[in-house]
Design a protein around this motif. Sequence first.
Motif, mmCIF file in Angstrom:
data_model
loop_
_atom_site.group_PDB
_atom_site.id
_atom_site.type_symbol
_atom_site.label_atom_id
_atom_site.label_comp_id
_atom_site.label_asym_id
_atom_site.label_seq_id
_atom_site.Cartn_x
_atom_site.Cartn_y
_atom_site.Cartn_z
ATOM 1 N N ASN A 112 -14.507 99.446 -38.059
ATOM 2 C CA ASN A 112 -13.828 98.949 -36.853
ATOM 3 C C ASN A 112 -12.828 99.927 -36.254
ATOM 4 O O ASN A 112 -11.740 99.528 -35.823
ATOM 5 C CB ASN A 112 -13.179 97.591 -37.114
ATOM 6 N N THR A 113 -13.196 101.199 -36.205
ATOM 7 C CA THR A 113 -12.332 102.168 -35.539
ATOM 8 C C THR A 113 -12.494 102.020 -34.032
ATOM 9 O O THR A 113 -13.586 101.736 -33.535
ATOM 10 C CB THR A 113 -12.685 103.613 -35.936
ATOM 11 N N GLU A 114 -11.395 102.189 -33.324
ATOM 12 C CA GLU A 114 -11.445 102.167 -31.866
ATOM 13 C C GLU A 114 -10.252 102.927 -31.319
ATOM 14 O O GLU A 114 -9.133 102.774 -31.790
ATOM 15 C CB GLU A 114 -11.411 100.741 -31.332
ATOM 16 N N VAL A 115 -10.521 103.751 -30.322
ATOM 17 C CA VAL A 115 -9.474 104.447 -29.594
ATOM 18 C C VAL A 115 -9.589 104.026 -28.134
ATOM 19 O O VAL A 115 -10.693 103.893 -27.611
ATOM 20 C CB VAL A 115 -9.557 105.980 -29.768
ATOM 21 N N LEU A 125 -10.795 105.265 -21.216
ATOM 22 C CA LEU A 125 -11.763 105.504 -22.294
ATOM 23 C C LEU A 125 -11.604 104.436 -23.362
ATOM 24 O O LEU A 125 -10.479 104.072 -23.718
ATOM 25 C CB LEU A 125 -11.529 106.878 -22.935
ATOM 26 N N THR A 126 -12.732 103.968 -23.863
ATOM 27 C CA THR A 126 -12.791 103.148 -25.066
ATOM 28 C C THR A 126 -13.922 103.719 -25.898
ATOM 29 O O THR A 126 -15.033 103.889 -25.395
ATOM 30 C CB THR A 126 -13.086 101.662 -24.738
ATOM 31 N N ASP A 127 -13.650 104.035 -27.162
ATOM 32 C CA ASP A 127 -14.677 104.627 -28.012
ATOM 33 C C ASP A 127 -14.471 104.181 -29.454
ATOM 34 O O ASP A 127 -13.337 104.061 -29.920
ATOM 35 C CB ASP A 127 -14.640 106.158 -27.928
ATOM 36 N N GLY A 128 -15.583 103.970 -30.162
ATOM 37 C CA GLY A 128 -15.541 103.554 -31.558
ATOM 38 C C GLY A 128 -15.976 104.636 -32.532
ATOM 39 O O GLY A 128 -16.184 104.351 -33.712
#
Length: 177
Positions: A112-115, A125-128
């Motif tokens: 569940n990584t997310e930046v 930006l949204t990225d996992g």
Amino acid sequence: MSSDTEGLRKVDVRLKWDPSTWDRPPHHLDIIATTYAADAPHGRPVYVVQFDKRSPDGTINMSRHSRTGQGFGFVEEMTFELDRLSPSFARVVVGVAIHQDDGRKTFGDVSNTEVVVTEGYRKLLTDGFERVAWATAATVAEFTRNTSGVWEFQEAVRGFDSDPVLFTTEMGSAPRP
């Protein structure tokens, strides 16, 4: 929020991840920013901002930091006041690195990584990190000052196989073809 002609002013980068299970060492991820001079935009960083440092002029600050991922929602946050950054800077690169203290860990090993990169309420930006699951560090965003002095955003998700210290020297390099 700024208009496109004004460019970016104040940007936030937030990071979250799930803690490791009780029987495993903690996952420790960090947001890292490097700044580059106008005359050397791909050279050595002028300075590095991370969990134990802030920019000398106070324009880049880490307001939240976690060594475990425990907490609700985003557990790390870094704020960039680009409109206050000295004209001698032309580029800021933002990345995320995983500490390798307890053996090799990649983004694929951390759940569940997310930046998220935002300016006000606007998501840039949204990225996992799925496309760099093999990596131990990754750049995520690049802010560049154009010839008019306006700051612009570019998505820059690029994986690296290095620890946080080495990553700070590599993250601003020009992408390889």
